[in-house]
Write an enzyme that holds these catalytic residues in place. Structure first.
Site, PDB file in Angstrom:
ATOM      1  CB  CYS A  88      43.704  79.208  47.557  1.00  0.00           C
ATOM      2  SG  CYS A  88      43.232  80.284  49.242  1.00  0.00           S
ATOM      3  CG  ASN A 189      34.882  71.977  43.474  1.00  0.00           C
ATOM      4  OD1 ASN A 189      35.197  71.958  44.061  1.00  0.00           O
ATOM      5  ND2 ASN A 189      34.379  69.847  44.236  1.00  0.00           N
ATOM      6  N   GLY A 213      33.259  68.272  48.033  1.00  0.00           N
ATOM      7  CA  GLY A 213      34.468  69.301  49.237  1.00  0.00           C
ATOM      8  C   GLY A 213      33.205  68.830  49.888  1.00  0.00           C
TER       9      GLY A 213
HETATM   10  C1  LIG Z   1      37.653  74.732  54.689  1.00  0.00           C
HETATM   11  C2  LIG Z   1      38.199  74.463  53.010  1.00  0.00           C
HETATM   12  C3  LIG Z   1      39.261  74.707  52.785  1.00  0.00           C
HETATM   13  C4  LIG Z   1      39.004  74.020  51.393  1.00  0.00           C
HETATM   14  N1  LIG Z   1      40.996  74.720  51.433  1.00  0.00           N
HETATM   15  C5  LIG Z   1      40.210  74.459  49.804  1.00  0.00           C
HETATM   16  C6  LIG Z   1      42.206  73.795  49.313  1.00  0.00           C
HETATM   17  O1  LIG Z   1      43.301  74.559  49.898  1.00  0.00           O
HETATM   18  N2  LIG Z   1      42.242  73.993  48.062  1.00  0.00           N
HETATM   19  C7  LIG Z   1      41.030  73.596  46.850  1.00  0.00           C
HETATM   20  O2  LIG Z   1      41.438  73.642  46.225  1.00  0.00           O
HETATM   21  N3  LIG Z   1      40.111  74.035  47.500  1.00  0.00           N
HETATM   22  C8  LIG Z   1      39.857  74.319  49.282  1.00  0.00           C
HETATM   23  N4  LIG Z   1      38.502  74.584  48.897  1.00  0.00           N
HETATM   24  C9  LIG Z   1      37.735  74.771  48.303  1.00  0.00           C
HETATM   25  C10 LIG Z   1      36.776  73.166  47.848  1.00  0.00           C
HETATM   26  O3  LIG Z   1      37.757  72.341  47.512  1.00  0.00           O
HETATM   27  C11 LIG Z   1      35.740  73.248  47.034  1.00  0.00           C
HETATM   28  O4  LIG Z   1      35.728  74.043  45.887  1.00  0.00           O
HETATM   29  C12 LIG Z   1      34.373  73.733  46.782  1.00  0.00           C
HETATM   30  O5  LIG Z   1      34.241  74.174  48.649  1.00  0.00           O
HETATM   31  C13 LIG Z   1      33.857  73.879  46.517  1.00  0.00           C
HETATM   32  O6  LIG Z   1      33.010  72.308  46.499  1.00  0.00           O
HETATM   33  P1  LIG Z   1      31.628  72.364  47.683  1.00  0.00           P
HETATM   34  O7  LIG Z   1      30.861  72.777  47.409  1.00  0.00           O
HETATM   35  O8  LIG Z   1      31.549  70.141  46.827  1.00  0.00           O
HETATM   36  O9  LIG Z   1      32.526  72.115  49.019  1.00  0.00           O
HETATM   37  C14 LIG Z   1      38.230  74.360  50.399  1.00  0.00           C
HETATM   38  C15 LIG Z   1      36.429  74.687  50.968  1.00  0.00           C
HETATM   39  C16 LIG Z   1      36.656  74.454  51.900  1.00  0.00           C
HETATM   40  C17 LIG Z   1      35.159  74.800  52.890  1.00  0.00           C
END
Ligand SMILES: Cc1cc2nc3c(=O)[nH]c(=O)nc-3n(C[C@H](O)[C@H](O)[C@H](O)COP(=O)(O)O)c2cc1C
Length: 330
Positions: A88, A189, A213
């Site tokens: 984060c 991821n 995500g």
């Molecule tokens: C709205 C939002 C909230 C997120 N909250 C977290 C979280 O609480 N913990 C975490 O490890 N990653 C969090 N992420 C990151 C996602 O887990 C992920 O690593 C990131 O979006 C990249 O993956 P993606 O391209 O498939 O979305 C968040 C992403 C978004 C968009």
């Protein structure tokens, strides 16, 4: 995911899991300083359905007492593993020296894992980011080795740096390098927007699991599509049906998901919070819809969840196409 991986959306999504598949279900990020004093049954971030196998709460923390108490409570609550957030990048996390700040202090990060493992009866995992480019891979490997030596059971790597936040290109090469270099499970991821992306990540990097995500929140039936590609049974209740595939089929399915999400959010969270959660969902996932902006407008205009439901139903009376990929900005 903060604001997204709550009980209502998990319930919508679970209906798309192939009948013979298993996956893990992370919660929203939970602050270990708050968990010890929360009512986990009624706090929106920790509400859970009666039957929710595979729940993996994610904690944010760096303090032994808070972590120990949180882990104990979360295991009693039903956690099947505990994930530690080391990705984060928001200011608040940096200020408190947790989240991605832990990646700047490998010894302390390893200590946080050791503390968590010591206090946990279930496996402990870590979600982390890239340190830099694949040229700095040795540094990442050293960091991950420290976590492993402290007892982490698996790692989820989101190969964007803290500076990139969630924009730009996720460097899958680092997932491949990490998977090749370690002898324990690596989840990849970043940028998995379609079932083709999920298959490509699994094949190109060799990672043990692919985690999506934003893309999966937008099209939960990606799990069903993936099941079809891997020869799995359809989800329960969908026997004899095929997963949505065309832009129009996907657009229509998004509408059905959204209606269900509104209803479940109302049931779990009550009017006001439900409205906020659904709007956030539409803002984050509507980017794949041709008329996502207009849909977000609808969600903000509605004054009650009932009204929102009616307006969304009307909105989806017209055909809506969903695109495969989009530039991810949020
Ligand atoms: C709205 C939002 C909230 C997120 N909250 C977290 C979280 O609480 N913990 C975490 O490890 N990653 C969090 N992420 C990151 C996602 O887990 C992920 O690593 C990131 O979006 C990249 O993956 P993606 O391209 O498939 O979305 C968040 C992403 C978004 C968009």
């Amino acid at each position: 995911m903060v604001g997204l991986s709550h009980v209502a959306l998990r319930e919508v999504m679970r209906e798309y899991l192939p009948a013979d598949a298993f996956t893990i279900w992370p919660t929203e990020m939970l602050n270990s300083r708050r968990i010890p004093n929360e009512n986990l049954e009624t706090t929106p971030e920790t509400m859970r359905a009666a039957y929710e196998p595979g729940l993996v709460p994610q904690i944010l923390g760096n303090d032994e007492e808070a972590i120990a108490l949180s882990v104990k409570r979360l295991v009693e609550w039903g956690a099947e593993a505990i994930d530690i957030n080391m990705g984060c990048p928001v200011q608040k996390a940096l200020k408190h020296n947790y989240g991605v700040a832990l990646m700047g202090d490998p010894d302390y990060a390893a200590e946080v894992v050791r503390i968590t493992v010591k206090n946990s009866t279930v496996p402990v995992s870590v979600k982390l980011r890239a340190v830099g480019s694949s040229k700095e891979f040795d540094e990442l490997l050293k960091f991950v080795t420290g976590l492993r030596n402290s007892g982490a059971s698996w790692i989820c790597l989101h190969p964007r740096t803290a500076a990139q936040k969630r924009r730009g290109w996720a460097d899958w090469e680092q997932i491949r390098q990490l998977h090749q270099a370690v002898d324990f499970p690596v989840i990849g991821n970043g940028d998995v927007q379609t079932v083709e992306d999920a298959l490509a990540m699994l094949q190109d990097t060799g990672c043990d699991m692919a985690m999506a995500g934003r893309g999966l929140a937008a099209r939960p039936w990606m799990m069903w599509q993936l099941g079809e590609e891997l020869g799995m049974a359809p989800p329960k209740g969908r026997e004899g049906q095929k997963a949505p595939r065309t832009p129009l089929e996907e657009g229509a399915e998004y509408g059905r998901c959204l209606i269900k999400l509104i209803q479940l959010s109302r049931q779990y969270f009550g009017e006001n919070l439900a409205m906020r959660k659904v709007r956030f969902y539409v803002r984050t996932t509507g980017v794949w819809l041709d008329f996502g902006n207009a849909l977000y407008g609808v969600s903000t205009k509605a004054k009650t969840t009932q009204e929102m439901e009616e307006m969304v139903l009307k909105f989806f009376e017209a055909p809506n196409e969903m695109c495969a990929r989009t530039e991810l900005r949020q």
